[in-house]
Design a protein around this motif. Structure first.
Motif, PDB file in Angstrom:
ATOM      1  N   ASP A 375       0.978  -1.162   0.014  1.00 44.83           N
ATOM      2  CA  ASP A 375      -0.208   0.139   0.055  1.00 44.83           C
ATOM      3  C   ASP A 375       0.938   1.391  -0.120  1.00 44.83           C
ATOM      4  O   ASP A 375       0.696   2.181  -0.792  1.00 44.83           O
ATOM      5  CB  ASP A 375      -0.911  -0.044   1.211  1.00 44.83           C
ATOM      6  N   HIS A 376       2.122   1.225   0.455  1.00 46.37           N
ATOM      7  CA  HIS A 376       2.810   2.320   0.685  1.00 46.37           C
ATOM      8  C   HIS A 376       3.565   2.738  -0.819  1.00 46.37           C
ATOM      9  O   HIS A 376       3.557   3.572  -1.165  1.00 46.37           O
ATOM     10  CB  HIS A 376       4.153   2.228   1.807  1.00 46.37           C
ATOM     11  N   PHE A 378       2.348   1.472  -3.654  1.00 49.92           N
ATOM     12  CA  PHE A 378       1.386   1.844  -4.542  1.00 49.92           C
ATOM     13  C   PHE A 378       1.065   3.592  -4.251  1.00 49.92           C
ATOM     14  O   PHE A 378       1.072   4.297  -5.246  1.00 49.92           O
ATOM     15  CB  PHE A 378      -0.193   1.359  -4.484  1.00 49.92           C
ATOM     16  N   PHE A 379       1.035   4.084  -3.016  1.00 47.87           N
ATOM     17  CA  PHE A 379       0.683   5.382  -2.881  1.00 47.87           C
ATOM     18  C   PHE A 379       1.770   6.251  -3.408  1.00 47.87           C
ATOM     19  O   PHE A 379       1.703   7.127  -3.828  1.00 47.87           O
ATOM     20  CB  PHE A 379       0.601   5.715  -1.335  1.00 47.87           C
ATOM     21  N   LEU A 380       2.925   5.862  -3.343  1.00 47.46           N
ATOM     22  CA  LEU A 380       4.248   6.775  -3.681  1.00 47.46           C
ATOM     23  C   LEU A 380       4.330   6.478  -5.299  1.00 47.46           C
ATOM     24  O   LEU A 380       4.449   7.448  -5.981  1.00 47.46           O
ATOM     25  CB  LEU A 380       5.527   5.826  -3.452  1.00 47.46           C
ATOM     26  N   ALA A 381       3.743   5.220  -5.858  1.00 53.68           N
ATOM     27  CA  ALA A 381       3.806   5.289  -7.545  1.00 53.68           C
ATOM     28  C   ALA A 381       2.681   6.275  -7.686  1.00 53.68           C
ATOM     29  O   ALA A 381       3.026   7.023  -8.792  1.00 53.68           O
ATOM     30  CB  ALA A 381       3.473   3.850  -7.904  1.00 53.68           C
ATOM     31  N   ALA A 382       1.488   6.317  -7.085  1.00 55.60           N
ATOM     32  CA  ALA A 382       0.355   7.247  -7.593  1.00 55.60           C
ATOM     33  C   ALA A 382       0.959   8.683  -7.375  1.00 55.60           C
ATOM     34  O   ALA A 382       0.121   9.633  -7.881  1.00 55.60           O
ATOM     35  CB  ALA A 382      -0.863   6.820  -6.722  1.00 55.60           C
ATOM     36  N   ARG A 383       2.059   8.827  -6.812  1.00 52.74           N
ATOM     37  CA  ARG A 383       2.540  10.317  -6.742  1.00 52.74           C
ATOM     38  C   ARG A 383       3.674  10.326  -7.526  1.00 52.74           C
ATOM     39  O   ARG A 383       4.454  11.349  -7.580  1.00 52.74           O
ATOM     40  CB  ARG A 383       2.897  10.664  -5.327  1.00 52.74           C
ATOM     41  N   LEU A 385       6.372   8.223  -8.286  1.00 48.79           N
ATOM     42  CA  LEU A 385       7.702   8.046  -7.717  1.00 48.79           C
ATOM     43  C   LEU A 385       7.981   6.640  -8.346  1.00 48.79           C
ATOM     44  O   LEU A 385       7.234   5.550  -8.324  1.00 48.79           O
ATOM     45  CB  LEU A 385       7.886   7.808  -6.278  1.00 48.79           C
ATOM     46  N   ASP A 386       9.082   6.517  -9.092  1.00 52.54           N
ATOM     47  CA  ASP A 386       9.418   5.180  -9.652  1.00 52.54           C
ATOM     48  C   ASP A 386       9.745   4.183  -8.642  1.00 52.54           C
ATOM     49  O   ASP A 386       9.999   4.341  -7.721  1.00 52.54           O
ATOM     50  CB  ASP A 386      10.705   5.112 -10.668  1.00 52.54           C
ATOM     51  N   PRO A 387       9.542   2.813  -8.785  1.00 50.16           N
ATOM     52  CA  PRO A 387       9.731   1.880  -7.832  1.00 50.16           C
ATOM     53  C   PRO A 387      11.075   1.944  -7.001  1.00 50.16           C
ATOM     54  O   PRO A 387      11.114   1.853  -5.581  1.00 50.16           O
ATOM     55  CB  PRO A 387       9.654   0.601  -8.502  1.00 50.16           C
ATOM     56  N   THR A 389      12.982   4.655  -6.363  1.00 54.26           N
ATOM     57  CA  THR A 389      12.823   5.688  -5.671  1.00 54.26           C
ATOM     58  C   THR A 389      12.086   5.636  -4.611  1.00 54.26           C
ATOM     59  O   THR A 389      12.315   5.909  -3.453  1.00 54.26           O
ATOM     60  CB  THR A 389      12.606   6.951  -6.511  1.00 54.26           C
ATOM     61  N   LEU A 393      13.085   5.854  -0.451  1.00 54.34           N
ATOM     62  CA  LEU A 393      12.570   6.401   0.521  1.00 54.34           C
ATOM     63  C   LEU A 393      11.855   5.656   1.727  1.00 54.34           C
ATOM     64  O   LEU A 393      12.247   5.992   2.955  1.00 54.34           O
ATOM     65  CB  LEU A 393      11.406   7.287  -0.354  1.00 54.34           C
ATOM     66  N   LEU A 394      11.428   4.572   1.350  1.00 55.03           N
ATOM     67  CA  LEU A 394      10.703   3.663   2.386  1.00 55.03           C
ATOM     68  C   LEU A 394      11.510   3.256   3.456  1.00 55.03           C
ATOM     69  O   LEU A 394      11.318   3.304   4.495  1.00 55.03           O
ATOM     70  CB  LEU A 394       9.870   2.731   1.839  1.00 55.03           C
ATOM     71  N   GLY A 397      12.835   5.748   5.664  1.00 58.53           N
ATOM     72  CA  GLY A 397      11.955   6.135   6.487  1.00 58.53           C
ATOM     73  C   GLY A 397      12.131   5.172   7.599  1.00 58.53           C
ATOM     74  O   GLY A 397      11.803   5.371   8.843  1.00 58.53           O
TER      75      GLY A 397
ATOM     76  N   ARG B  52      -3.298   0.606  -9.893  1.00 51.16           N
ATOM     77  CA  ARG B  52      -2.947  -0.529  -8.866  1.00 51.16           C
ATOM     78  C   ARG B  52      -3.219  -1.781  -9.312  1.00 51.16           C
ATOM     79  O   ARG B  52      -3.814  -2.244 -10.135  1.00 51.16           O
ATOM     80  CB  ARG B  52      -4.179  -0.120  -7.785  1.00 51.16           C
ATOM     81  N   ASP B  75       3.416   4.507 -11.773  1.00 46.95           N
ATOM     82  CA  ASP B  75       4.119   5.801 -11.351  1.00 46.95           C
ATOM     83  C   ASP B  75       4.236   6.521 -12.809  1.00 46.95           C
ATOM     84  O   ASP B  75       4.048   7.664 -12.867  1.00 46.95           O
ATOM     85  CB  ASP B  75       5.457   5.314 -10.845  1.00 46.95           C
ATOM     86  N   PHE B  86      -6.524   9.626  -2.216  1.00 45.59           N
ATOM     87  CA  PHE B  86      -7.249   8.438  -1.671  1.00 45.59           C
ATOM     88  C   PHE B  86      -8.211   8.821  -0.358  1.00 45.59           C
ATOM     89  O   PHE B  86      -8.148   9.708  -0.077  1.00 45.59           O
ATOM     90  CB  PHE B  86      -5.803   7.773  -0.896  1.00 45.59           C
ATOM     91  N   PRO B  93       5.709   6.397   8.372  1.00 48.66           N
ATOM     92  CA  PRO B  93       6.567   6.757   9.281  1.00 48.66           C
ATOM     93  C   PRO B  93       8.061   6.869   9.001  1.00 48.66           C
ATOM     94  O   PRO B  93       8.717   6.113   7.972  1.00 48.66           O
ATOM     95  CB  PRO B  93       6.756   5.490  10.400  1.00 48.66           C
ATOM     96  N   GLY B  94       8.880   7.769   9.562  1.00 46.94           N
ATOM     97  CA  GLY B  94       9.990   8.114   9.045  1.00 46.94           C
ATOM     98  C   GLY B  94      10.311   8.916   7.767  1.00 46.94           C
ATOM     99  O   GLY B  94      11.499   9.392   7.579  1.00 46.94           O
ATOM    100  N   VAL B  95       9.416   9.043   6.954  1.00 43.25           N
ATOM    101  CA  VAL B  95       9.478   9.932   5.958  1.00 43.25           C
ATOM    102  C   VAL B  95       8.762  11.280   6.076  1.00 43.25           C
ATOM    103  O   VAL B  95       7.446  11.264   6.113  1.00 43.25           O
ATOM    104  CB  VAL B  95       8.871   9.213   4.542  1.00 43.25           C
TER     105      VAL B  95
END
Lengths: 430, 249
Positions: A375-376, A378-383, A385-387, A389, A393-394, A397, B52, B75, B86, B93-95
């Motif tokens: 889910d994280h 996909f969220f970043l992809a939907a913004r 970010l290529d896989p 990157t 980032l994750l 984090g 998705r 992406d 969404f 967390p952490g980002v």
């Protein structure tokens, strides 16, 4: 008992003869004699409970020679990826031997060669450990660091391992003593040069007096087929503080075996131990954090947070033992290990052990293992970010709250850059 | 050329067909609302548009500016101008929010052949936008969505939309979990982004949101199909009469 020992290992009489360790005085000679007897019995084997996740069989089969006997190793520069720290004196060791030409001029802090008059040597709780015995038997020359008052300059020890045609072993020894109320920052970079495997067996003893503080920041980036088995013994007197952060990175160039073992004895009321770390490993790297905290005085605190990112077929180990003696009331002891797998290949072994004899204490431990959350991703992809990157980032984090435990902002930044560098090197792998 | 064209879209999850032939055309400047009861495929539609994993597209096309989105990774769709707001923004967390925003802005800039955004320029840009959305200054220093209230999460989504300037914004149940004040702020943020070169697809269960984001077209979706279309007055009829007559049909 025999099954728990490896009796065939390279550190016998032939090794001792080549090591040519000179007499360093009656006290050290006596310590060495006991240690040699200990080593003569064998190294810990796979059935030894403390070593079952990090067996030394492979190490025991390598025909190591003492670094002093290798005449074909010539390290003339510090590798460029070793960071420079601000407000720090750099002290360079090559295969455990101090290199004045590669080091900064030592001033403003008491750093000397270890000598027989250093009565504190061998006094921390680690003296009876087999790998400490190996170090004691063979350390060639050590460093004694004494801190009085607030030391404005940090000591940055750069320990470089390098083999020639034959694999070498070396046993750096560092003794840190503090006067009451002193404050010292110790930074260590353990690095290796590619080539034949080598075996680094450093032992660091740190005695923290009443109201004294020692900050220690260690990176182990021996990114080659090395063995790095490091032991630290710490004692903390009343209201003293030991705050350490250990970083282990590896996996792009070899299949190293790293163990960072830390024993801290909380001897005085109100003492604090903050023991934190992170590791990011790939390939076939093995990384082991083993910690033992002994609370023998009450009203003290120990906090541990370790986080690991594992790629390839790497293997992580966390063994955390906390002992609280009967009289150590109102102890607050916490430990946490979290691992993140980037692929299906890695594995971890986690063994928390709490031995609590006091009744009025707070002790907690936790351990988790997981992968990146789809889910994280996909969220970043939907913004956009290529896989790659998104993964970086994750992972950053995930490690962030561990790195935040580094008290010194400058050190935190440098360590953060080292982690980012690891991620970039691994970035393409998924 | 329409901004978005969905033609006879069929999608399955496992063996179950969820979308059973959706066709929809959105032109630049238009706001389309899709309303329908729960479990009717509304969220599936937004996820399929955004790319998705987990959906099997068995038939149909989704064209953004004539380009087939279904051939692109999630992406790449985002960088082509699709933005999915969404229903439940994830907590990471952490980002830090600012680190995430900067990375997202730079992903888009790289696609456009522009250099990475300068740190000062970024701060200036973000500060101006968060002020307009009534977002607290410290939010961008906090980890993304971690410990944010429902309203803060949705504001953060609108902030991202504002910064990424999409061609097509898909709002998936953006009103869920919002109190009336947060709903107003979020709606104002969306309305401020309405422009002739942008289209909106607003997915919602309730008509409430459409009092604030007034649509040009309203579609009723049940059973994986669009069963009725009309103007904004259709939303009011639905609010009064419910979905029963469409489900019975």
């Amino acid at each position: 008992m025999a099954a728990s020992l490896i009796s065939a290992h390279p550190f016998g009489d032939a090794y001792a003869a080549k090591a040519g360790t000179l007499s360093a005085g009656a006290r050290i000679d006596a310590l060495r004699k006991v240690a040699r007897t200990e080593i003569g019995r064998g190294l810990p084997g796979p059935k030894n409970e403390e070593w079952r996740f990090t067996p030394l069989n492979a190490l025991s089969r390598v025909g190591f020679i003492p670094a002093a006997a290798a005449d074909d190793v010539d390290v003339t520069v510090v590798p460029s990826d070793v960071p420079r720290f601000e407000r720090a004196i750099r002290v360079v060791l090559v295969n455990g031997t101090f290199q004045p030409d590669l080091s900064d001029k030592i001033s403003g802090i008491d750093i000397r060669p270890l000598s027989d008059s250093d009565a504190a040597l061998g006094q921390t709780a680690t003296a009876n450990l087999p790998l400490v015995a190996l170090n004691t038997a063979f350390f060639a020359n050590g460093l004694a660091i004494s801190a009085k008052g607030h030391q404005p300059l940090a000591v940055h020890i750069v320990s470089i391992g390098a083999s020639g045609a034959e694999p070498v072993a070396f046993h750096p020894r560092v003794l840190v003593t503090t006067a009451p109320g002193a404050e010292l920052t110790l930074i260590e970079s353990h690095v290796g040069l590619p080539g034949q495997p080598y075996f680094a067996n450093p032992v660091t003893e740190i005695l923290i007096a009443e109201d004294a503080r020692v900050h220690r920041y260690v990176t182990v980036t021996e990114d080659c087929d090395a063995f790095h088995i490091a032991t630290t013994g710490v004692t903390v007197a009343a209201r003293g503080c030991f705050a350490a952060f250990h970083l282990g990175l590896g996996g792009s160039r070899g299949e190293g075996t790293v163990r960072q073992e830390i024993h801290a004895r909380v001897e005085g009321e109100g003492a604090q131990v903050h023991l934190n770390g992170a590791y990011a490993i790939g390939g076939g790297v093995h990384h082991d954090f083993t910690t033992v905290i002994d609370h023998v005085a009450g009203g003290a605190l120990s906090k541990q947070m370790f986080k690991g990112v594992l790629d390839g077929k790497s293997h992580g180990v966390y063994q955390g033992r906390v002992r609280v003696a009967e009289n150590a009331q109102q102890t607050d002891a916490r430990q946490l290990h979290r691992a993140l797998f980037l692929t299906a290949g890695p594995s971890v072994d986690v063994k928390p052990e709490l031995e609590i004899a006091a009744d009025d204490v707070q002790c907690a431990h936790g351990a988790t293992t997981g992968s990146l959350d789809p889910d994280h991703l996909f969220f970043l992809a939907a913004r956009g970010l290529d896989p790659e990157t998104a993964r970086m980032l994750l992972v950053e984090g995930f490690l962030a709250d561990a790195l935040e435990q580094i008290g010194d902002a400058h050190v935190r930044e440098v360590f953060g850059r080292q982690v980012a560098g690891w991620l970039q090197r691994r970035g393409g792998a998924s | 050329m329409p901004l978005l064209e969905i033609k006879n879209l069929h999608a399955k999850v496992g063996d179950k067909e969820i979308l059973k032939g959706i066709s929809l055309t959105i032109n630049g400047g238009e706001v389309h609302a899709i309303m329908g009861p729960n479990g009717t495929g509304k969220s599936t539609l937004s996820n399929v548009i955004a790319g998705r994993d987990g959906y099997d597209i068995t038939q149909g096309e989704v064209l953004l500016d004539g380009k087939n989105l279904l051939e692109l990774s999630a992406d790449a769709r985002a960088r082509a101008g699709v933005f999915l707001a969404f229903q439940y923004p994830v907590e990471i967390p952490g980002v830090s929010t600012s680190q995430f925003l900067k990375t997202a802005i730079n992903a888009k800039r790289r696609q456009q052949g522009k250099p990475e955004i300068d740190a000062m320029e970024f701060l200036k840009l973000v500060k101006a936008k968060i002020k307009a959305l009534g977002i607290a200054d410290d939010m961008i220093r906090r980890p993304l969505n971690v410990g944010f209230s429902g309203g803060e999460k949705k504001r953060a989504e609108i902030l991202q939309m504002t910064l990424l300037e999409p061609r097509l914004a898909v709002l998936d149940e953006t009103d869920s979990g919002l109190d009336i004040d947060a709903l107003k702020v979020v709606s104002e943020g969306v309305n401020a982004l309405r422009s002739p070169d942008r289209g909106f697809l607003v997915i919602t269960h309730y008509q409430r949101l459409l009092n604030y984001i007034v649509p040009d077209h309203v579609h009723v979706m049940t059973g994986g199909r669009i069963v009725a279309s009309g103007g904004k007055e259709l939303a009011e009829t639905l609010e009064a009469e419910g979905y029963a007559k469409y489900q019975a049909a």
